[in-house]
Motif scaffolding. Structure first.
Motif, PDB file in Angstrom:
ATOM      1  N   ALA A  58       0.817  -1.217   0.000  1.00  0.00           N
ATOM      2  CA  ALA A  58       0.000   0.000   0.000  1.00  0.00           C
ATOM      3  C   ALA A  58       0.851   1.267   0.000  1.00  0.00           C
ATOM      4  O   ALA A  58       0.426   2.307  -0.513  1.00  0.00           O
ATOM      5  N   ILE A  59       2.055   1.203   0.574  1.00  0.00           N
ATOM      6  CA  ILE A  59       2.886   2.405   0.658  1.00  0.00           C
ATOM      7  C   ILE A  59       4.051   2.367  -0.329  1.00  0.00           C
ATOM      8  O   ILE A  59       5.048   3.067  -0.135  1.00  0.00           O
ATOM      9  N   VAL A  60       3.929   1.591  -1.384  1.00  0.00           N
ATOM     10  CA  VAL A  60       4.972   1.536  -2.408  1.00  0.00           C
ATOM     11  C   VAL A  60       5.335   2.924  -2.941  1.00  0.00           C
ATOM     12  O   VAL A  60       6.518   3.233  -3.096  1.00  0.00           O
ATOM     13  N   PRO A  61       4.364   3.827  -3.246  1.00  0.00           N
ATOM     14  CA  PRO A  61       4.753   5.154  -3.738  1.00  0.00           C
ATOM     15  C   PRO A  61       5.679   5.913  -2.785  1.00  0.00           C
ATOM     16  O   PRO A  61       6.670   6.506  -3.212  1.00  0.00           O
ATOM     17  N   LEU A  62       5.358   5.884  -1.497  1.00  0.00           N
ATOM     18  CA  LEU A  62       6.194   6.579  -0.518  1.00  0.00           C
ATOM     19  C   LEU A  62       7.553   5.901  -0.393  1.00  0.00           C
ATOM     20  O   LEU A  62       8.594   6.564  -0.301  1.00  0.00           O
ATOM     21  N   ALA A 254      11.833   3.326  12.970  1.00  0.00           N
ATOM     22  CA  ALA A 254      12.341   4.059  11.815  1.00  0.00           C
ATOM     23  C   ALA A 254      13.705   4.677  12.111  1.00  0.00           C
ATOM     24  O   ALA A 254      14.628   4.614  11.287  1.00  0.00           O
ATOM     25  N   ILE A 255      13.840   5.273  13.280  1.00  0.00           N
ATOM     26  CA  ILE A 255      15.095   5.929  13.648  1.00  0.00           C
ATOM     27  C   ILE A 255      16.215   4.911  13.807  1.00  0.00           C
ATOM     28  O   ILE A 255      17.325   5.098  13.288  1.00  0.00           O
ATOM     29  N   VAL A 256      15.944   3.819  14.477  1.00  0.00           N
ATOM     30  CA  VAL A 256      16.967   2.811  14.748  1.00  0.00           C
ATOM     31  C   VAL A 256      17.487   2.161  13.473  1.00  0.00           C
ATOM     32  O   VAL A 256      18.685   1.882  13.339  1.00  0.00           O
ATOM     33  N   SER A 292      12.722  11.621   7.386  1.00  0.00           N
ATOM     34  CA  SER A 292      11.358  12.106   7.652  1.00  0.00           C
ATOM     35  C   SER A 292      10.328  11.263   6.913  1.00  0.00           C
ATOM     36  O   SER A 292       9.279  10.903   7.469  1.00  0.00           O
ATOM     37  N   ALA A 293      10.626  10.921   5.658  1.00  0.00           N
ATOM     38  CA  ALA A 293       9.708  10.070   4.900  1.00  0.00           C
ATOM     39  C   ALA A 293       9.594   8.701   5.536  1.00  0.00           C
ATOM     40  O   ALA A 293       8.508   8.107   5.585  1.00  0.00           O
ATOM     41  N   ARG A 294      10.710   8.205   6.035  1.00  0.00           N
ATOM     42  CA  ARG A 294      10.710   6.871   6.636  1.00  0.00           C
ATOM     43  C   ARG A 294       9.934   6.857   7.950  1.00  0.00           C
ATOM     44  O   ARG A 294       9.256   5.873   8.268  1.00  0.00           O
ATOM     45  N   ILE A 295      10.024   7.921   8.742  1.00  0.00           N
ATOM     46  CA  ILE A 295       9.269   7.983   9.999  1.00  0.00           C
ATOM     47  C   ILE A 295       7.771   7.942   9.716  1.00  0.00           C
ATOM     48  O   ILE A 295       7.017   7.205  10.368  1.00  0.00           O
ATOM     49  N   ILE A 296       7.329   8.747   8.729  1.00  0.00           N
ATOM     50  CA  ILE A 296       5.913   8.733   8.366  1.00  0.00           C
ATOM     51  C   ILE A 296       5.510   7.346   7.873  1.00  0.00           C
ATOM     52  O   ILE A 296       4.480   6.795   8.270  1.00  0.00           O
ATOM     53  N   MET A 297       6.347   6.786   6.997  1.00  0.00           N
ATOM     54  CA  MET A 297       6.047   5.495   6.397  1.00  0.00           C
ATOM     55  C   MET A 297       6.029   4.378   7.427  1.00  0.00           C
ATOM     56  O   MET A 297       5.065   3.608   7.521  1.00  0.00           O
ATOM     57  N   ILE A 298       7.076   4.292   8.239  1.00  0.00           N
ATOM     58  CA  ILE A 298       7.207   3.181   9.176  1.00  0.00           C
ATOM     59  C   ILE A 298       6.253   3.319  10.357  1.00  0.00           C
ATOM     60  O   ILE A 298       5.719   2.325  10.855  1.00  0.00           O
ATOM     61  N   GLY A 299       6.005   4.553  10.813  1.00  0.00           N
ATOM     62  CA  GLY A 299       5.046   4.740  11.893  1.00  0.00           C
ATOM     63  C   GLY A 299       3.662   4.251  11.505  1.00  0.00           C
ATOM     64  O   GLY A 299       3.031   3.465  12.225  1.00  0.00           O
ATOM     65  N   THR A 300       3.203   4.697  10.335  1.00  0.00           N
ATOM     66  CA  THR A 300       1.897   4.267   9.839  1.00  0.00           C
ATOM     67  C   THR A 300       1.886   2.778   9.558  1.00  0.00           C
ATOM     68  O   THR A 300       0.936   2.063   9.915  1.00  0.00           O
ATOM     69  N   LEU A 301       2.937   2.314   8.915  1.00  0.00           N
ATOM     70  CA  LEU A 301       3.030   0.911   8.524  1.00  0.00           C
ATOM     71  C   LEU A 301       3.016  -0.016   9.734  1.00  0.00           C
ATOM     72  O   LEU A 301       2.290  -1.017   9.767  1.00  0.00           O
ATOM     73  N   THR A 302       3.803   0.315  10.750  1.00  0.00           N
ATOM     74  CA  THR A 302       3.882  -0.534  11.934  1.00  0.00           C
ATOM     75  C   THR A 302       2.554  -0.567  12.680  1.00  0.00           C
ATOM     76  O   THR A 302       2.115  -1.630  13.145  1.00  0.00           O
ATOM     77  N   ALA A 303       1.899   0.599  12.793  1.00  0.00           N
ATOM     78  CA  ALA A 303       0.598   0.640  13.455  1.00  0.00           C
ATOM     79  C   ALA A 303      -0.421  -0.230  12.713  1.00  0.00           C
ATOM     80  O   ALA A 303      -1.164  -1.006  13.330  1.00  0.00           O
ATOM     81  N   LEU A 304      -0.446  -0.128  11.387  1.00  0.00           N
ATOM     82  CA  LEU A 304      -1.383  -0.919  10.597  1.00  0.00           C
ATOM     83  C   LEU A 304      -1.054  -2.409  10.660  1.00  0.00           C
ATOM     84  O   LEU A 304      -1.953  -3.254  10.689  1.00  0.00           O
ATOM     85  N   GLN A 305       0.229  -2.726  10.677  1.00  0.00           N
ATOM     86  CA  GLN A 305       0.624  -4.135  10.758  1.00  0.00           C
ATOM     87  C   GLN A 305       0.125  -4.769  12.049  1.00  0.00           C
ATOM     88  O   GLN A 305      -0.447  -5.870  12.028  1.00  0.00           O
ATOM     89  N   TRP A 306       0.346  -4.109  13.162  1.00  0.00           N
ATOM     90  CA  TRP A 306      -0.119  -4.659  14.430  1.00  0.00           C
ATOM     91  C   TRP A 306      -1.642  -4.731  14.470  1.00  0.00           C
ATOM     92  O   TRP A 306      -2.214  -5.683  15.005  1.00  0.00           O
ATOM     93  N   PHE A 307      -2.303  -3.726  13.896  1.00  0.00           N
ATOM     94  CA  PHE A 307      -3.767  -3.721  13.875  1.00  0.00           C
ATOM     95  C   PHE A 307      -4.297  -4.891  13.042  1.00  0.00           C
ATOM     96  O   PHE A 307      -5.226  -5.601  13.463  1.00  0.00           O
ATOM     97  N   ILE A 308      -3.730  -5.102  11.854  1.00  0.00           N
ATOM     98  CA  ILE A 308      -4.165  -6.202  10.999  1.00  0.00           C
ATOM     99  C   ILE A 308      -3.858  -7.544  11.661  1.00  0.00           C
ATOM    100  O   ILE A 308      -4.688  -8.461  11.670  1.00  0.00           O
TER     101      ILE A 308
END
Length: 336
Positions: A58-62, A254-256, A292-308
């Motif tokens: 879903a986040i391939v563009p980013l 993302a930072i690590v 910055s792009a990675r923080i947005i991407m990974i924050g959203t991605l990780t939250a959605l992964q755990w939710f799914i």
């Protein structure tokens, strides 16, 4: 295999007390399988496949813009301008470059990451015993997640190499079917696995943070932020906590993992390159490009992964471990 009575007794014991942590108040018949059983572990792996495969696709563009910022910062100076340049060069369809290796690669990674995490967490808990498993639970989460990610990255490496080559090397190939045979014919099997060491450098710290931070954040939220015990929360409320904890964990992830992610992006783009050579070329400042792009991407991605992942457990009626609680034996020792 346990007999029927033994199975029910063991199941009741697990629901009542596992590693000193009682399950949330859910009727016994609501669970579709025993905690730790092959069915449970396979369904956890399925949840991992769905959570990682779908979210990364879903986040391939980013992800594409982030990779191009890392390998060509002169042309792709920021997130917004990077999207503009990408659309101008390849049209809207250009934003989807690399979706196929992303989907297949991260689906396989998710299968091993989440499935084996459950395996190693159970096994390491058994080796430590009830009291030490509670006292050393952060170390347990770190060890279990690192062990799982070691194998997950071996499954991911070939598709990750193909994805980066498609996204960052103009004119090389535009699809998985074009890129894989060309890479093999030009560079051999090593082309698909030369990035596995940097992947370990990126993904193992990332996954250790992802699981340990998530587990402890969930524990802290129920202890300090949620006004009622976890056992009294609805499934929807528990999934909400899962999402919030997942996002918090994702920011730290993302930072690590970002410096190693930069190395992987450049390494898979350039033939004959090595991890140490790329690191030396990029320098300290270069490895933080695209953070910055990675923080947005990974924050959203990780939250959605755990939710799914948690939603899959709910859908298949799998036991869902509550937050860690001190075993009775330790409570008695502390009162002495």
């Amino acid at each position: 295999m346990c007999d029927a009575d033994g199975y029910r007794a063991q199941r009741a014991r697990i629901l009542g007390q596992h590693l000193g942590r009682p399950w949330a108040a859910v009727a016994l018949e609501e669970y579709s399988c025993q905690y730790g059983s092959p069915k449970y572990l396979l369904l956890c792996g399925l949840g991992g496949m769905l959570s990682c495969g779908l979210t990364h696709t879903a986040i391939v563009p980013l992800d594409l813009v982030k990779c191009r910022m890392q390998v060509d910062p002169g042309k792709y100076k920021g997130i917004v301008s990077g999207f503009g340049v990408t659309v101008r060069d390849g049209g809207i369809r250009g934003l989807a470059r690399g979706w196929a290796p992303t989907f297949f690669g991260y689906s396989m990674q998710g299968l091993f990451k989440f499935g084996l995490y459950e395996v190693f967490k159970i096994r390491y808990s058994q080796l430590l015993g009830e009291e030490k498993a509670y006292l050393w639970r952060t170390s347990l989460y770190l060890a279990a997640s690192a062990s799982a990610e070691f194998f997950a990255d071996i499954a991911l490496a070939p598709m990750e190499a193909i994805k980066v080559r498609i996204q960052t090397q103009p004119g090389y190939a535009s699809t998985l079917r074009e890129a894989a045979p060309r890479m093999y014919s030009e560079e051999g099997l090593w082309a698909f696995y030369k990035g596995v060491s940097p992947l370990w450098m990126r993904q193992i710290p990332y996954t250790m943070m992802k699981f340990a931070c998530f587990e402890r954040t969930v524990e802290a939220l129920y202890k300090y932020a949620i006004p009622k015990p976890q056992s009294q929360c609805t499934k929807a409320e528990q999934l909400g906590v899962t999402f919030v904890a997942g996002y918090i964990a994702g920011v730290f992830c993302a930072i690590v993992s970002h410096p190693a992610d930069s190395v992987v992006s450049v390494l898979n783009k350039e033939k004959g390159s090595t991890a140490f050579g790329v690191l030396k070329t990029l320098g300290f400042g270069g490895v933080w490009k695209g953070l910055s792009a990675r923080i947005i991407m990974i924050g959203t991605l990780t939250a959605l992964q755990w939710f799914i992942y948690d939603s899959v457990k709910v859908y298949f009626k799998l036991p869902r471990p509550p937050v860690a609680q001190m075993p009775e034996s330790l409570k008695k020792k502390s009162r002495r």
